[in-house]
Design a protein around this motif. Structure first.
Motif, PDB file in Angstrom:
ATOM      1  N   SER A  16       0.660  -1.111  -0.055  1.00 54.28           N
ATOM      2  CA  SER A  16      -0.097  -0.071   0.034  1.00 54.28           C
ATOM      3  C   SER A  16       0.812   1.215  -0.118  1.00 54.28           C
ATOM      4  O   SER A  16       0.356   2.173  -0.539  1.00 54.28           O
ATOM      5  N   ALA A  36       0.504   4.547  -2.486  1.00 54.41           N
ATOM      6  CA  ALA A  36       0.313   5.948  -1.935  1.00 54.41           C
ATOM      7  C   ALA A  36       1.327   6.665  -2.256  1.00 54.41           C
ATOM      8  O   ALA A  36       1.010   7.931  -2.829  1.00 54.41           O
ATOM      9  N   SER A  58      -1.513   9.772   1.186  1.00 55.40           N
ATOM     10  CA  SER A  58      -1.037   9.189   2.440  1.00 55.40           C
ATOM     11  C   SER A  58      -1.401   7.618   2.570  1.00 55.40           C
ATOM     12  O   SER A  58      -2.339   6.978   1.705  1.00 55.40           O
ATOM     13  N   ARG A  59      -0.667   6.861   3.151  1.00 54.21           N
ATOM     14  CA  ARG A  59      -0.855   5.317   3.303  1.00 54.21           C
ATOM     15  C   ARG A  59      -2.431   4.959   3.641  1.00 54.21           C
ATOM     16  O   ARG A  59      -3.279   4.133   3.492  1.00 54.21           O
ATOM     17  N   VAL A  86      -5.101   5.084   0.999  1.00 55.54           N
ATOM     18  CA  VAL A  86      -5.220   4.009   0.416  1.00 55.54           C
ATOM     19  C   VAL A  86      -5.870   2.819   1.139  1.00 55.54           C
ATOM     20  O   VAL A  86      -6.775   2.217   0.452  1.00 55.54           O
ATOM     21  N   VAL A 106      -6.003   6.795  -6.408  1.00 51.15           N
ATOM     22  CA  VAL A 106      -5.648   5.490  -5.728  1.00 51.15           C
ATOM     23  C   VAL A 106      -5.926   4.053  -6.527  1.00 51.15           C
ATOM     24  O   VAL A 106      -4.927   3.308  -6.640  1.00 51.15           O
TER      25      VAL A 106
END
Length: 332
Positions: A9, A13, A19-20, A23, A41
């Motif tokens: 992930s 990202a 940002s993670r 995701v 995404v």
């Protein structure tokens, strides 16, 4: 030999410029995320070949979105139909089905259910298998709701979705009697099953109401070879029944094959025959089986509603038995 690194992930990202956590929200059903972010995404994930790790997400959220389904056998055509309907209904609600096979015995079922609990399933459906009170308590302690499908245990607070099997047995008796048959036999299913006990109880009630007793009885255990053996014992004799109620369609097909192909008997002229379930092949011209219909769609809908309500924290009352109907074809 080189091993391709698994896409994470974090990779998605970075490519999407988000940002993670963004995701994670995109791939979490019901999570809040803007259309613009979701589009970026999903485009990045597609380009990289990323697939979210469902089990890892389950460890974080406590919800796997997986339902465990335990079935005793799939050779009975009723259960492949049910499995398809259950999978479709649960997928519409955002769940996936994990199928495990188990034998009739409680020990085997308990081993399988113990394994399933390790997968952190959100709920369990047990189709025609039994569960001990100890294991039921363990499931509840783990926060895993359990619904029994086409089987009941008469335990306090159990959620069991069944048809009105007793009425179905009575309908079978009344129909055979209406045809003028009075030497009526029964080929039973597995005697440890509530379905078998209720169907036979209703059948016997119908016979007694008409002043008749059971002419002959054998056990087929819901298995095709056993049902064929039962038919040979019951009908390969001069003093044979003129009608028979077989506890499900799957066995009834085998009984019909023995009557016609091995013993040279005519159905329904020599022997009227009725089954139970109304599986799709019962309507095939080669069989034309008169049967008691279980409404598989209503049973599945009731099961899914009860299970999801329990998962959502809503207390559910045990469902009432669902209506059955007689479907008359050429065998009776």
């Amino acid at each position: 030999m080189t091993t391709t690194r698994k896409v994470t992930s974090l990779d998605v990202a970075k490519r999407a410029g988000v940002s993670r956590s963004a995701v994670s929200r995109v791939f979490t059903p019901g999570a809040s995320v803007s259309e613009r972010t979701a589009s970026k995404v999903r485009e990045a994930a597609s380009a990289l070949g990323y697939r979210p790790n469902v089990l890892a997400r389950a460890m974080l959220t406590g919800k796997s979105k997986i339902i465990g389904l335990v079935v005793a056998y799939l050779d009975n055509h009723f259960y492949p139909t049910v499995l398809e309907l259950l999978s479709e209904a649960l997928e519409r609600e955002g769940y996936h089905v994990l199928v495990f096979m188990a034998a009739h015995s409680t020990d085997d079922v308990e081993d399988v259910v113990s394994q399933i609990l390790d997968y952190q399933v959100d709920g369990l459906i047990l189709a025609s298998v039994s569960l001990s009170s100890d294991l039921a308590d363990r499931c509840r302690a783990s926060g895993v709701p359990v619904v029994l499908f086409n089987r009941k245990l008469e335990a306090e607070g159990e959620l069991a979705v069944v048809s009105d099997n007793r009425m179905g047995g009575r309908l079978a008796a009344e129909h055979l009697i209406s045809l003028g048959r009075n030497r009526i036999g029964h080929i039973a299913g597995w005697e440890g099953a509530s379905t078998q006990r209720d169907r036979e109880a209703g059948f016997m009630e119908g016979l007694r109401t008409a002043g008749l007793g059971l002419f002959a009885r054998e056990v087929g255990d819901y298995r095709l070879p056993r049902a064929k053996e039962a038919a040979r014992r019951m009908f390969d004799t001069p003093d044979r029944p003129d009608a028979v109620f077989v506890a499900n369609d799957y066995m009834a097909f085998g009984v019909m094959d023995v009557l016609r192909s091995e013993l040279g008997l005519r159905v329904p002229e020599d022997v009227a025959l009725i089954g139970f379930d109304d599986v799709p092949s019962a309507a095939w011209p080669a069989y034309g089986l008169t049967t008691v219909k279980q409404d598989a769609e209503a049973m599945v809908s009731t099961t899914v509603d009860a299970l999801l309500s329990e998962i959502g924290g809503t207390e559910v009352l045990p469902p009432a038995p669902l209506p059955v109907t007689l479907v008359r074809r050429i065998t009776a």
